[in-house]
Design a protein around this motif. Structure first.
Motif, mmCIF file in Angstrom:
data_model
loop_
_atom_site.group_PDB
_atom_site.id
_atom_site.type_symbol
_atom_site.label_atom_id
_atom_site.label_comp_id
_atom_site.label_asym_id
_atom_site.label_seq_id
_atom_site.Cartn_x
_atom_site.Cartn_y
_atom_site.Cartn_z
ATOM 1 N N GLY A 1 0.619 -1.185 -0.082
ATOM 2 C CA GLY A 1 -0.041 0.005 -0.089
ATOM 3 C C GLY A 1 0.811 1.121 -0.101
ATOM 4 N N ILE A 2 2.225 1.042 -0.123
ATOM 5 C CA ILE A 2 3.044 2.268 -0.134
ATOM 6 C C ILE A 2 3.959 2.365 -1.367
ATOM 7 C CG2 ILE A 2 4.929 3.538 1.058
ATOM 8 C CD1 ILE A 2 3.766 2.227 3.846
ATOM 9 N N GLY A 3 4.003 3.340 -1.838
ATOM 10 C CA GLY A 3 4.773 3.499 -3.270
ATOM 11 C C GLY A 3 6.424 3.101 -2.934
ATOM 12 N N ASP A 4 7.181 2.694 -3.568
ATOM 13 C CA ASP A 4 8.577 2.440 -3.390
ATOM 14 C C ASP A 4 9.432 2.398 -4.526
ATOM 15 O OD1 ASP A 4 8.097 0.030 -4.962
ATOM 16 O OD2 ASP A 4 7.115 -0.861 -3.148
ATOM 17 N N ILE A 5 10.803 2.724 -4.085
ATOM 18 C CA ILE A 5 11.770 2.734 -5.251
ATOM 19 C C ILE A 5 11.662 1.732 -6.362
ATOM 20 C CG2 ILE A 5 14.460 3.002 -5.854
ATOM 21 C CD1 ILE A 5 13.070 5.153 -4.000
ATOM 22 N N PRO A 6 11.607 0.432 -5.990
ATOM 23 C CA PRO A 6 11.353 -0.520 -7.113
ATOM 24 C C PRO A 6 10.114 -0.213 -7.969
ATOM 25 C CG PRO A 6 11.939 -1.825 -5.262
ATOM 26 C CD PRO A 6 11.748 -0.322 -4.957
ATOM 27 N N ALA A 45 20.547 -0.097 -2.391
ATOM 28 C CA ALA A 45 20.824 -0.733 -3.584
ATOM 29 C C ALA A 45 19.701 -0.402 -4.543
ATOM 30 C CB ALA A 45 21.140 -2.361 -3.085
ATOM 31 N N ASP A 46 18.692 -0.179 -4.233
ATOM 32 C CA ASP A 46 17.716 0.036 -4.896
ATOM 33 C C ASP A 46 17.585 1.545 -5.731
ATOM 34 O OD1 ASP A 46 16.014 -2.394 -4.542
ATOM 35 O OD2 ASP A 46 15.030 -1.541 -3.022
ATOM 36 N N VAL A 47 18.033 2.273 -4.822
ATOM 37 C CA VAL A 47 18.365 3.797 -5.525
ATOM 38 C C VAL A 47 19.602 3.594 -6.409
ATOM 39 C CG1 VAL A 47 19.158 5.964 -4.724
ATOM 40 C CG2 VAL A 47 17.560 4.907 -3.262
ATOM 41 N N GLU A 48 20.653 2.905 -5.996
ATOM 42 C CA GLU A 48 21.934 2.718 -6.950
ATOM 43 C C GLU A 48 21.343 2.139 -8.168
ATOM 44 O OE1 GLU A 48 25.446 1.964 -3.721
ATOM 45 O OE2 GLU A 48 24.193 0.495 -4.653
ATOM 46 N N ALA A 49 20.164 1.063 -8.286
ATOM 47 C CA ALA A 49 19.905 0.594 -9.361
ATOM 48 C C ALA A 49 19.055 1.675 -10.248
ATOM 49 C CB ALA A 49 18.977 -0.539 -9.073
ATOM 50 N N LEU A 50 18.192 2.261 -9.401
ATOM 51 C CA LEU A 50 17.467 3.697 -10.147
ATOM 52 C C LEU A 50 18.402 4.532 -10.807
ATOM 53 C CD1 LEU A 50 14.387 4.480 -10.614
ATOM 54 C CD2 LEU A 50 14.861 5.998 -8.587
ATOM 55 N N ALA A 92 21.524 4.091 -12.004
ATOM 56 C CA ALA A 92 21.876 3.353 -13.239
ATOM 57 C C ALA A 92 20.811 3.121 -14.248
ATOM 58 C CB ALA A 92 22.462 1.959 -12.770
ATOM 59 N N ALA A 93 19.530 2.983 -14.088
ATOM 60 C CA ALA A 93 18.464 2.855 -14.939
ATOM 61 C C ALA A 93 18.296 4.141 -15.557
ATOM 62 C CB ALA A 93 17.328 2.155 -14.407
ATOM 63 N N CYS A 94 18.223 5.249 -14.849
ATOM 64 C CA CYS A 94 17.975 6.393 -15.591
ATOM 65 C C CYS A 94 18.951 6.934 -16.435
ATOM 66 C CB CYS A 94 17.798 7.559 -14.512
ATOM 67 S SG CYS A 94 16.455 7.609 -13.456
ATOM 68 N N HIS A 95 20.366 6.767 -16.000
ATOM 69 C CA HIS A 95 21.294 7.103 -16.879
ATOM 70 C C HIS A 95 21.473 6.240 -18.130
ATOM 71 C CE1 HIS A 95 24.008 8.813 -13.191
ATOM 72 N NE2 HIS A 95 23.003 9.731 -13.655
ATOM 73 N N GLU A 96 21.113 4.900 -18.010
ATOM 74 C CA GLU A 96 21.041 4.036 -19.158
ATOM 75 C C GLU A 96 20.097 4.796 -20.147
ATOM 76 O OE1 GLU A 96 19.626 0.390 -17.637
ATOM 77 O OE2 GLU A 96 21.658 -0.068 -16.926
ATOM 78 N N ARG A 97 18.866 5.183 -19.740
ATOM 79 C CA ARG A 97 17.799 5.901 -20.687
ATOM 80 C C ARG A 97 18.266 7.474 -21.128
ATOM 81 N NH1 ARG A 97 15.878 2.001 -17.445
ATOM 82 N NH2 ARG A 97 14.123 0.736 -18.304
ATOM 83 N N GLY A 98 19.194 7.839 -20.699
ATOM 84 C CA GLY A 98 19.787 9.102 -20.938
ATOM 85 C C GLY A 98 18.988 10.333 -20.153
ATOM 86 N N MET A 99 18.699 9.854 -18.809
ATOM 87 C CA MET A 99 18.050 10.820 -18.049
ATOM 88 C C MET A 99 18.766 11.116 -16.649
ATOM 89 S SD MET A 99 13.918 9.930 -18.075
ATOM 90 C CE MET A 99 13.953 8.304 -17.078
ATOM 91 N N LYS A 100 18.591 12.052 -15.956
ATOM 92 C CA LYS A 100 19.359 12.440 -14.837
ATOM 93 C C LYS A 100 18.444 12.241 -13.778
ATOM 94 C CE LYS A 100 22.546 14.799 -17.525
ATOM 95 N NZ LYS A 100 23.916 14.311 -17.440
ATOM 96 N N ILE A 101 19.255 12.262 -12.551
ATOM 97 C CA ILE A 101 18.270 12.008 -11.105
ATOM 98 C C ILE A 101 18.916 12.900 -10.213
ATOM 99 C CG2 ILE A 101 19.661 10.176 -10.665
ATOM 100 C CD1 ILE A 101 17.339 8.744 -9.225
ATOM 101 N N LEU A 102 17.722 13.413 -9.557
ATOM 102 C CA LEU A 102 17.962 14.569 -8.552
ATOM 103 C C LEU A 102 17.402 13.808 -7.329
ATOM 104 C CD1 LEU A 102 16.696 17.753 -10.227
ATOM 105 C CD2 LEU A 102 18.732 16.740 -10.557
ATOM 106 N N LEU A 103 18.172 14.107 -6.134
ATOM 107 C CA LEU A 103 17.402 13.748 -4.832
ATOM 108 C C LEU A 103 17.138 15.004 -3.994
ATOM 109 C CD1 LEU A 103 19.416 10.897 -3.643
ATOM 110 C CD2 LEU A 103 17.541 10.757 -4.844
ATOM 111 N N ASP A 104 16.393 14.994 -2.952
ATOM 112 C CA ASP A 104 15.861 15.939 -2.096
ATOM 113 C C ASP A 104 16.828 16.402 -0.913
ATOM 114 O OD1 ASP A 104 14.043 18.005 -0.911
ATOM 115 O OD2 ASP A 104 12.606 16.865 -2.088
#
Length: 577
Positions: A28-33, A81-86, A88-100
């Motif tokens: 019932g809670i969203g998550d990184i995967p 590890a889930d964040v690290e995978a995210l 990598a997956a963003c970068h594979e798609r040519g996207m960047k990722i920002l954290l708060d």
């Protein structure tokens, strides 16, 4: 756009609220995967980066903005590890990722604070802001000053164990860090910033970026409302005396990693003060969020207002004020946005929910407004499918946000639970509460909108309209709000000089129905025409388009008259100069 320009100047950044985006494991809670599973959807929208709201370890008194450990992930969201995978997956798609980056305060359960409060002689005592009590004429203990917390009540909390007050500009469970202490700053830079920068993130959204430096006298705030015991004190703790020194230190770290920043900059109305944060030569922040537009309709206390308390001339004035940094006379940069995790849905504020047709058309009209302005464009999850506020008839028990519930209780206490006052408070929350942006993302028409499994209980109620309003349905419709956003973002990227960098000119600032503005470049200009009403309105587009070559880049209806706009119609013209 020059080749040397940084990637973020012509970018669209998609904001994600982890708890509400996609639940991958049925709790019932969203998550990184869950976010990872939707990266292709995000990529297909045409954005350049994602920004995650806090996903750090937290007791969740304020939805993760109370951080217990910067180097861990909130367990229901996943793992490091889930964040690290995210990443990598963003970068594979040519996207960047920002954290708060949340570094004005920590959780009251952070080990630093637990040590700080353990004793007045603790080595970390001075990592937070402690002050002795004051006493009134009757000998009653009082806080050090009259500051009001952003969430209501005194900004000071008494600690019985160590016999002093600590400052918390937000919730009691969010004690403010003492940025005067260099050892504390060094620990923040390492734990909150470099730990994640080394993992390859591309930058940060910086929470409450102008609140770190407090005037050390901590004197009383001016009395704005004599009925209130505790007074709003933004003028006392925003833009303090050492703030630019602190940001300069942070910038040295960010530069090592070529990381961008976008700072949350409230209560900074003067453009010269904003420029001090984003001037390229000062090298502090890449850009900031200015709140001129989204603060429309708030009272002196956030929800002390009535729904839709705005006029189009006021909105136009606020739009113009956010565009000044990109008018070619400064070396600064800013953002364009209408929604985020702290704002109600833009359609419910400035558009129409009267009919499905007007809902869709007003959603597209507001998309044209925000995407046609200069600056880096931010889109909030669900905005791309036209999500709206919770139904007004929902009970207050459906609201989860600390800010909403504190305000409701504040009115209860102030009015003695007067029915008229409570009705007004509920009406204001139904219009402006932060909860509206935090309802689960509507993915499809299955139970729970595809956010979680049909059997699960979502952490927050799903909007009742999900069978009709969802991403799957819109992805199949070339005329949907989602399809419109995809095309709009594609067009924006093709013409960066007039969209992201063009100089804004309002052609008729006092018009109360139609908003026509221009975006000027050396060789071309945009003419953007928006009808903010549910009636056909007359316009004079001929004089704006002139006799030179022009074409319609995008519109949200079939109208083609240069003398009128249909209800909530929007058009973007590209004009050769």
């Amino acid at each position: 756009m020059s080749r040397e320009a940084p990637w973020w100047k012509n970018a669209t950044i998609y904001q994600i609220y982890p708890a509400s985006y996609k639940d991958s494991n049925g709790d019932g809670i969203g998550d990184i995967p869950g976010i990872h599973s939707k990266l292709d959807y995000i990529h297909d929208l045409g954005v350049d980066a994602i920004w995650l709201c806090p996903m750090y370890d937290s007791p969740q008194y304020d939805m993760g903005y109370d951080i217990r450990d910067y180097e861990k992930v909130y367990e229901p969201y996943g793992t490091v590890a889930d964040v690290e995978a995210l990443v990598a997956a963003c970068h594979e798609r040519g996207m960047k990722i920002l954290l708060d980056l949340v570094i004005n305060h920590t959780s009251h359960l952070h080990p630093w604070f637990l040590e700080s409060k353990s004793s007045k002689t603790s080595a970390k005592r001075d990592w937070y802001i402690w002050r002795p009590a004051k006493y009134d004429a009757d000998g009653k203990r009082q806080p050090p000053n009259n500051w009001r917390s952003v969430f209501g009540g005194s900004a000071w909390e008494w600690d019985e164990e160590s016999q002093e007050y600590y400052l918390h500009l937000f919730a009691i469970q969010q004690p403010d860090l003492n940025w005067e202490n260099p050892m504390m700053r060094a620990a923040v830079y390492e734990s909150a910033m470099e730990f994640w920068l080394r993992k390859g993130i591309d930058g940060f959204r910086v929470d409450t970026v102008n609140m770190y430096s407090k005037e050390q006298s901590l004197t009383d705030a001016p009395v704005i409302d004599s009925r209130l015991e505790w007074q709003p004190a933004f003028s006392m703790y925003c833009n303090g005396p050492r703030i630019h020194e602190f940001l300069g230190e942070m910038s040295q770290i960010l530069t090592k990693y070529n990381a961008m920043t976008v700072g949350e900059l409230p209560h900074t109305p003067e453009i010269a003060d904003v420029l001090a944060y984003v001037s390229e030569k000062e090298s502090q922040l890449s850009m900031v969020f200015q709140f001129d537009i989204v603060d429309i309709g708030f009272g002196n206390v956030r929800y002390n207002t009535v729904p839709r308390d705005w006029t189009l001339p006021l909105l136009r004035e606020r739009v113009a004020s956010t565009q000044v940094l990109m008018d070619g006379t400064t070396d600064g940069w800013s953002t364009t946005f209408l929604e985020n995790h702290d704002q109600a849905r833009s359609i419910s504020r400035w558009g129409s929910e009267e009919t499905p047709e007007l809902w869709a058309r007003s959603a597209k009209m507001l998309a044209v407004l925000v995407a046609s302005l200069s600056g880096t464009l931010f889109v909030y999850q669900g905005q791309e499918i036209g999500m709206v506020n919770a139904p007004a008839e929902w009970d207050i028990s459906e609201y989860k946000d600390l800010d909403s519930l504190n305000y409701y209780k504040f009115v209860q206490d102030l009015s003695g639970n007067d029915p008229a006052a409570m009705g007004a408070a509920k009406s204001a929350l139904a219009h402006l509460a932060r909860d509206h942006a935090r309802m689960p993302m509507q993915w499809d028409g299955t139970p729970n909108a595809g956010f979680t499994t049909p059997e699960a209980k979502p952490w927050m109620r799903v909007h009742d309209n999900y069978p009709e309003l969802n991403a799957k349905r819109q992805a199949l419709d070339p005329k949907s709000v989602l399809s419109f956003w995809r095309e709009l973002l594609r067009i924006r990227k093709v013409h960066p000089q007039v969209f992201a960098e063009g100089i804004f000119v309002d052609t008729d600032p006092l018009n109360e129905s139609v908003f026509v503005f221009e975006k000027q470049d050396i060789r071309q200009k945009l003419v953007v025409a928006l009808n903010f009403t549910s009636d056909t309105q007359s316009v004079n587009l001929t004089s704006r388009l002139g006799s030179t070559s022009h074409k319609v880049l995008l519109q949200n209806s079939g109208g083609n008259s240069l003398d009128s706009l249909e209800a909530y119609e929007a058009r973007i013209y590209l004009v050769d100069l």
